[in-house]
Design a protein around this motif. Structure first.
Motif, PDB file in Angstrom:
ATOM      1  N   LYS A  14       0.822  -1.202   0.000  1.00  0.00           N
ATOM      2  CA  LYS A  14       0.000   0.000   0.000  1.00  0.00           C
ATOM      3  C   LYS A  14       0.860   1.258   0.000  1.00  0.00           C
ATOM      4  N   LEU A  15       0.328   2.321  -0.595  1.00  0.00           N
ATOM      5  CA  LEU A  15       1.025   3.603  -0.616  1.00  0.00           C
ATOM      6  C   LEU A  15       1.308   4.088   0.801  1.00  0.00           C
ATOM      7  N   ALA A  16       0.381   3.877   1.705  1.00  0.00           N
ATOM      8  CA  ALA A  16       0.579   4.297   3.095  1.00  0.00           C
ATOM      9  C   ALA A  16       1.791   3.583   3.705  1.00  0.00           C
ATOM     10  N   THR A  17       1.944   2.309   3.416  1.00  0.00           N
ATOM     11  CA  THR A  17       3.090   1.546   3.913  1.00  0.00           C
ATOM     12  C   THR A  17       4.383   2.091   3.341  1.00  0.00           C
ATOM     13  N   ILE A  18       4.368   2.418   2.060  1.00  0.00           N
ATOM     14  CA  ILE A  18       5.552   2.969   1.405  1.00  0.00           C
ATOM     15  C   ILE A  18       5.982   4.267   2.078  1.00  0.00           C
ATOM     16  N   VAL A  19       5.032   5.187   2.274  1.00  0.00           N
ATOM     17  CA  VAL A  19       5.350   6.485   2.872  1.00  0.00           C
ATOM     18  C   VAL A  19       5.803   6.309   4.318  1.00  0.00           C
ATOM     19  N   GLU A  20       5.129   5.468   5.074  1.00  0.00           N
ATOM     20  CA  GLU A  20       5.497   5.245   6.483  1.00  0.00           C
ATOM     21  C   GLU A  20       6.907   4.667   6.609  1.00  0.00           C
ATOM     22  N   GLU A  21       7.236   3.692   5.767  1.00  0.00           N
ATOM     23  CA  GLU A  21       8.562   3.083   5.851  1.00  0.00           C
ATOM     24  C   GLU A  21       9.662   4.040   5.398  1.00  0.00           C
TER      25      GLU A  21
END
Length: 80
Positions: A14-21
């Motif tokens: 997910k895009l959210a996972t990408i940004v968070e990581e």
């Protein structure tokens, strides 16, 4: 399901996972140095960044490319 797009290294992430990581790895200042977009420079947050990236394909492409370049060798789910 992971095999349905074998040539897509971001399939299932997910895009959210990408940004968070990326934020956890580089911090907001580090992201702003690597990708010159205001959502990482001025009052950054996950929510505002996701809103901008979902509406701006060129910026999303840059963030996804940085994710692959950063985590491809460390993440068994991301294949270079």
């Amino acid at each position: 399901m992971q095999d349905s797009q074998p040539n897509n290294p971001l399939h299932g992430i997910k895009l959210a996972t990408i940004v968070e990581e990326l934020e956890a790895h580089y911090g907001w200042d580090g992201l702003a140095e690597r990708i010159d977009i205001n959502c990482f420079k001025k009052d950054p947050s996950i929510k505002s960044s996701l809103k901008f990236l979902r509406k701006t394909p060129w910026a999303r492409d840059k963030v996804e490319a940085l994710y692959v370049a950063t985590f491809a060798s460390n993440n068994p789910w991301v294949k270079p």
